[in-house]
Scaffold this motif. Structure first.
Motif, PDB file in Angstrom:
ATOM      1  N   ILE A   1       0.839  -1.211   0.000  1.00 24.29           N
ATOM      2  CA  ILE A   1       0.000   0.000   0.000  1.00 24.29           C
ATOM      3  C   ILE A   1       0.867   1.252   0.000  1.00 24.29           C
ATOM      4  O   ILE A   1       0.637   2.177  -0.782  1.00 24.29           O
ATOM      5  CB  ILE A   1      -0.961  -0.009   1.205  1.00 24.29           C
ATOM      6  CG1 ILE A   1      -2.008  -1.104   1.029  1.00 24.29           C
ATOM      7  CG2 ILE A   1      -1.626   1.358   1.383  1.00 24.29           C
ATOM      8  CD1 ILE A   1      -2.853  -1.365   2.261  1.00 24.29           C
ATOM      9  N   LYS A   2       1.872   1.286   0.864  1.00 25.85           N
ATOM     10  CA  LYS A   2       2.757   2.458   0.925  1.00 25.85           C
ATOM     11  C   LYS A   2       3.437   2.703  -0.413  1.00 25.85           C
ATOM     12  O   LYS A   2       3.498   3.833  -0.895  1.00 25.85           O
ATOM     13  CB  LYS A   2       3.800   2.284   2.031  1.00 25.85           C
ATOM     14  CG  LYS A   2       3.252   2.502   3.414  1.00 25.85           C
ATOM     15  CD  LYS A   2       4.344   2.391   4.466  1.00 25.85           C
ATOM     16  CE  LYS A   2       3.801   2.713   5.841  1.00 25.85           C
ATOM     17  NZ  LYS A   2       4.835   2.669   6.886  1.00 25.85           N
ATOM     18  N   LYS A   3       3.940   1.646  -1.033  1.00 27.00           N
ATOM     19  CA  LYS A   3       4.631   1.792  -2.318  1.00 27.00           C
ATOM     20  C   LYS A   3       3.682   2.273  -3.404  1.00 27.00           C
ATOM     21  O   LYS A   3       3.986   3.216  -4.129  1.00 27.00           O
ATOM     22  CB  LYS A   3       5.283   0.476  -2.731  1.00 27.00           C
ATOM     23  CG  LYS A   3       5.935   0.574  -4.118  1.00 27.00           C
ATOM     24  CD  LYS A   3       6.960  -0.453  -4.360  1.00 27.00           C
ATOM     25  CE  LYS A   3       7.623  -0.393  -5.711  1.00 27.00           C
ATOM     26  NZ  LYS A   3       7.645   0.838  -6.445  1.00 27.00           N
ATOM     27  N   LYS A   4       2.512   1.627  -3.513  1.00 22.96           N
ATOM     28  CA  LYS A   4       1.560   2.004  -4.562  1.00 22.96           C
ATOM     29  C   LYS A   4       1.112   3.454  -4.417  1.00 22.96           C
ATOM     30  O   LYS A   4       1.067   4.193  -5.405  1.00 22.96           O
ATOM     31  CB  LYS A   4       0.334   1.082  -4.521  1.00 22.96           C
ATOM     32  CG  LYS A   4       0.553  -0.248  -5.178  1.00 22.96           C
ATOM     33  CD  LYS A   4      -0.750  -1.011  -5.229  1.00 22.96           C
ATOM     34  CE  LYS A   4      -0.774  -1.896  -6.457  1.00 22.96           C
ATOM     35  NZ  LYS A   4      -2.070  -2.536  -6.636  1.00 22.96           N
ATOM     36  N   LEU A   5       0.764   3.856  -3.202  1.00 21.04           N
ATOM     37  CA  LEU A   5       0.305   5.227  -3.001  1.00 21.04           C
ATOM     38  C   LEU A   5       1.423   6.232  -3.226  1.00 21.04           C
ATOM     39  O   LEU A   5       1.219   7.260  -3.865  1.00 21.04           O
ATOM     40  CB  LEU A   5      -0.305   5.388  -1.607  1.00 21.04           C
ATOM     41  CG  LEU A   5      -1.621   4.640  -1.368  1.00 21.04           C
ATOM     42  CD1 LEU A   5      -2.086   4.824   0.070  1.00 21.04           C
ATOM     43  CD2 LEU A   5      -2.703   5.078  -2.337  1.00 21.04           C
ATOM     44  N   SER A   6       2.615   5.934  -2.729  1.00 20.41           N
ATOM     45  CA  SER A   6       3.754   6.849  -2.889  1.00 20.41           C
ATOM     46  C   SER A   6       4.194   6.978  -4.339  1.00 20.41           C
ATOM     47  O   SER A   6       4.688   8.033  -4.747  1.00 20.41           O
ATOM     48  CB  SER A   6       4.932   6.380  -2.031  1.00 20.41           C
ATOM     49  OG  SER A   6       4.587   6.444  -0.666  1.00 20.41           O
ATOM     50  N   ASP A   7       4.017   5.919  -5.128  1.00 27.96           N
ATOM     51  CA  ASP A   7       4.373   5.969  -6.550  1.00 27.96           C
ATOM     52  C   ASP A   7       3.419   6.847  -7.354  1.00 27.96           C
ATOM     53  O   ASP A   7       3.806   7.404  -8.380  1.00 27.96           O
ATOM     54  CB  ASP A   7       4.379   4.559  -7.153  1.00 27.96           C
ATOM     55  CG  ASP A   7       5.598   3.740  -6.739  1.00 27.96           C
ATOM     56  OD1 ASP A   7       6.523   4.296  -6.106  1.00 27.96           O
ATOM     57  OD2 ASP A   7       5.606   2.525  -7.030  1.00 27.96           O
ATOM     58  N   LYS A   8       2.173   6.972  -6.910  1.00 28.48           N
ATOM     59  CA  LYS A   8       1.149   7.681  -7.691  1.00 28.48           C
ATOM     60  C   LYS A   8       0.733   9.032  -7.115  1.00 28.48           C
ATOM     61  O   LYS A   8       0.084   9.818  -7.792  1.00 28.48           O
ATOM     62  CB  LYS A   8      -0.115   6.816  -7.802  1.00 28.48           C
ATOM     63  CG  LYS A   8       0.105   5.461  -8.426  1.00 28.48           C
ATOM     64  CD  LYS A   8       0.119   5.545  -9.914  1.00 28.48           C
ATOM     65  CE  LYS A   8       0.222   4.147 -10.505  1.00 28.48           C
ATOM     66  NZ  LYS A   8       0.224   4.158 -11.933  1.00 28.48           N
ATOM     67  N   ILE A   9       1.079   9.270  -5.838  1.00 29.33           N
ATOM     68  CA  ILE A   9       0.644  10.489  -5.158  1.00 29.33           C
ATOM     69  C   ILE A   9       1.841  11.097  -4.436  1.00 29.33           C
ATOM     70  O   ILE A   9       2.658  10.381  -3.865  1.00 29.33           O
ATOM     71  CB  ILE A   9      -0.461  10.173  -4.123  1.00 29.33           C
ATOM     72  CG1 ILE A   9      -1.671   9.514  -4.791  1.00 29.33           C
ATOM     73  CG2 ILE A   9      -0.896  11.441  -3.389  1.00 29.33           C
ATOM     74  CD1 ILE A   9      -2.662   8.923  -3.803  1.00 29.33           C
ATOM     75  N   ASN A  10       1.909  12.425  -4.445  1.00 29.86           N
ATOM     76  CA  ASN A  10       2.947  13.118  -3.685  1.00 29.86           C
ATOM     77  C   ASN A  10       2.542  13.111  -2.210  1.00 29.86           C
ATOM     78  O   ASN A  10       1.661  13.850  -1.803  1.00 29.86           O
ATOM     79  CB  ASN A  10       3.115  14.544  -4.205  1.00 29.86           C
ATOM     80  CG  ASN A  10       4.242  15.265  -3.520  1.00 29.86           C
ATOM     81  OD1 ASN A  10       5.017  14.670  -2.775  1.00 29.86           O
ATOM     82  ND2 ASN A  10       4.327  16.561  -3.759  1.00 29.86           N
ATOM     83  N   ILE A  11       3.200  12.239  -1.430  1.00 31.34           N
ATOM     84  CA  ILE A  11       2.866  12.055  -0.019  1.00 31.34           C
ATOM     85  C   ILE A  11       4.060  12.465   0.838  1.00 31.34           C
ATOM     86  O   ILE A  11       5.172  11.995   0.616  1.00 31.34           O
ATOM     87  CB  ILE A  11       2.489  10.582   0.255  1.00 31.34           C
ATOM     88  CG1 ILE A  11       1.187  10.244  -0.470  1.00 31.34           C
ATOM     89  CG2 ILE A  11       2.376  10.311   1.748  1.00 31.34           C
ATOM     90  CD1 ILE A  11       0.769   8.792  -0.356  1.00 31.34           C
ATOM     91  N   GLN A  12       3.790  13.325   1.831  1.00 28.92           N
ATOM     92  CA  GLN A  12       4.846  13.721   2.754  1.00 28.92           C
ATOM     93  C   GLN A  12       5.041  12.662   3.851  1.00 28.92           C
ATOM     94  O   GLN A  12       6.143  12.419   4.295  1.00 28.92           O
ATOM     95  CB  GLN A  12       4.521  15.069   3.415  1.00 28.92           C
ATOM     96  CG  GLN A  12       4.682  16.268   2.485  1.00 28.92           C
ATOM     97  CD  GLN A  12       3.549  16.401   1.471  1.00 28.92           C
ATOM     98  OE1 GLN A  12       2.378  16.343   1.824  1.00 28.92           O
ATOM     99  NE2 GLN A  12       3.905  16.586   0.209  1.00 28.92           N
TER     100      GLN A  12
END
Length: 86
Positions: free
Chosen positions: A10-21
């Protein structure tokens, strides 16, 4: 799949597609163990996400974006998900 693998995916998928701090994911499955609809191998998760990108989209659009990215996991391993964005 165990919870640690799922959290990493989940962390990888979201971080790959969204700019997350920052992103924190909590397993809340233990709260639902005795519920009638509880299924083995399906997790209840709480996502705390710090992201200006998602915050600027608004609640509905940001949730849609997250659900689209996690579509496969929602079908296979996530029973419920709480999303908090700041």
């Amino acid at each position: 799949m165990d919870i640690n693998e799922l959290i990493a995916i989940i962390k990888k998928k979201l971080s790959d597609k969204i700019n997350i701090q920052n992103i924190e994911i909590e397993d809340k499955s233990f709260l639902h163990k005795k519920h009638k609809g509880n299924q083995e191998g399906k997790f209840h998760l709480k996502l705390n996400i710090v992201s200006d990108e998602l915050k600027n989209l608004g609640r509905i659009e940001s949730n849609k974006k997250i659900y689209k990215i996690l579509d496969q996991e929602l079908k296979e391993t996530i029973h419920s998900i709480q999303i908090f964005i700041s």
